[in-house]
Design a protein around this motif. Structure first.
Motif, short mmCIF file in Angstrom:
data_model
loop_
_atom_site.label_atom_id
_atom_site.label_comp_id
_atom_site.label_asym_id
_atom_site.label_seq_id
_atom_site.Cartn_x
_atom_site.Cartn_y
_atom_site.Cartn_z
N UNK A 47 30.63 6.41 14.96
CA UNK A 47 30.98 7.53 15.82
C UNK A 47 31.74 7.15 17.06
N UNK A 48 31.91 5.85 17.30
CA UNK A 48 32.65 5.38 18.46
C UNK A 48 34.07 5.00 18.05
N UNK A 49 35.04 5.39 18.88
CA UNK A 49 36.43 5.10 18.57
C UNK A 49 36.93 3.94 19.42
N UNK A 50 37.60 2.98 18.79
CA UNK A 50 38.12 1.82 19.49
C UNK A 50 39.41 2.18 20.23
N UNK A 51 39.53 1.69 21.45
CA UNK A 51 40.71 1.95 22.27
C UNK A 51 41.03 0.71 23.09
N UNK A 52 42.19 0.71 23.71
CA UNK A 52 42.61 -0.41 24.55
C UNK A 52 43.46 0.11 25.69
N UNK A 53 43.38 -0.57 26.84
CA UNK A 53 44.23 -0.23 27.99
C UNK A 53 44.93 -1.49 28.46
N UNK A 54 46.11 -1.30 29.02
CA UNK A 54 46.89 -2.42 29.56
C UNK A 54 46.73 -2.46 31.07
N UNK A 55 46.16 -3.55 31.57
CA UNK A 55 46.01 -3.76 33.01
C UNK A 55 47.12 -4.71 33.43
N UNK A 56 48.26 -4.12 33.81
CA UNK A 56 49.49 -4.89 34.01
C UNK A 56 49.75 -5.12 35.50
#
Length: 242
Positions: A47-56
């Protein structure tokens, strides 16, 4: 100080943070903000969706911050942020890091973070040096498990709002401004009889001021703490959220 004086030092500190975080996964098992995490790339709970963020992080093209940080941080150091469109169903109007869900076609969190940043801001990812990824953090409200990808902007490129339906603004926030005690607040959100408190940053931009709160503020606050960049600030200064 010369314009780019502490940039190599900042990049090295960020790279060292990634290495420490990787060791913590196999050791103490706590993330940047002290949140229990699994190993990078681990299977997400049902039930959890994988995501990613860019800390640039990078060096500002324009005028540096007026605030001189206590830590050895250049007044030219910045981080890329965007303001989500007010019409979005999820987190409307919030300031966020570029990123989104990891698609099946993505090779992993790094590929997803770079793809999303390119799609959202027009970033030329060829000029981005990926330093590594931090342990994934749970975003319980939207049931995401978010992997922060730390990166260095070695060849800055123009960025902009690519899709007005997704973003209202794209901007580079001086890290020194975020560290300034004058721009730190405790955000307070009351909803359904419950109260949520978290760190907040006020970003002054020529196009209008922004408030960084929620997951993005928590992540940046944790990174700054781990790097030893955080300055003493008035933690009794509260800002109620609508």
């Amino acid at each position: 100080m010369p314009r780019d004086a502490s940039s190599p030092a900042a990049r090295d500190q960020l790279r060292a943070l990634v290495a420490r975080a990787a060791r913590s996964v196999t050791g103490a098992g706590s993330g940047v903000a002290g949140t229990p995490v699994g190993s990078a790339g681990a299977a997400t709970p049902p039930g959890t969706r994988a995501a990613a963020v860019l800390v640039l992080f990078g060096v500002l093209d324009g005028a540096p911050s007026a605030h001189a940080p206590e830590a050895a941080v250049s007044r030219d150091l910045d981080v890329l942020l965007l303001a989500r469109a007010a019409t979005l169903r999820s987190h409307p109007g919030q300031v966020a890091l570029p990123g989104g869900r990891i698609d099946p076609s993505d090779a992993g969190p790094v590929a997803a973070a770079l793809r999303e940043a390119r799609e959202e801001t027009g970033l030329d990812i060829a000029g981005v040096e990926v330093l590594g990824q931090l342990p994934a953090l749970p975003l319980e409200y939207s049931r995401h498990l978010v992997t922060p990808v730390l990166a260095w902007w070695r060849r800055p490129s123009p960025v902009r709002v690519v899709d007005v339906a997704e973003s209202a603004a794209v901007f580079r926030a001086p890290v020194a401004d975020l560290l300034s005690p004058a721009n730190r607040v405790v955000t307070v959100l009351s909803r359904d009889g419950q109260e949520w408190r978290g760190p907040g940053f006020v970003v002054h931009d020529p196009a209008g001021d922004h408030l960084v709160w929620g997951f993005t503020a928590m992540l940046l606050d944790g990174v700054f703490d781990e790097l030893g960049w955080t300055e003493d600030w008035d933690r009794t200064r509260e800002l109620p959220l609508p």
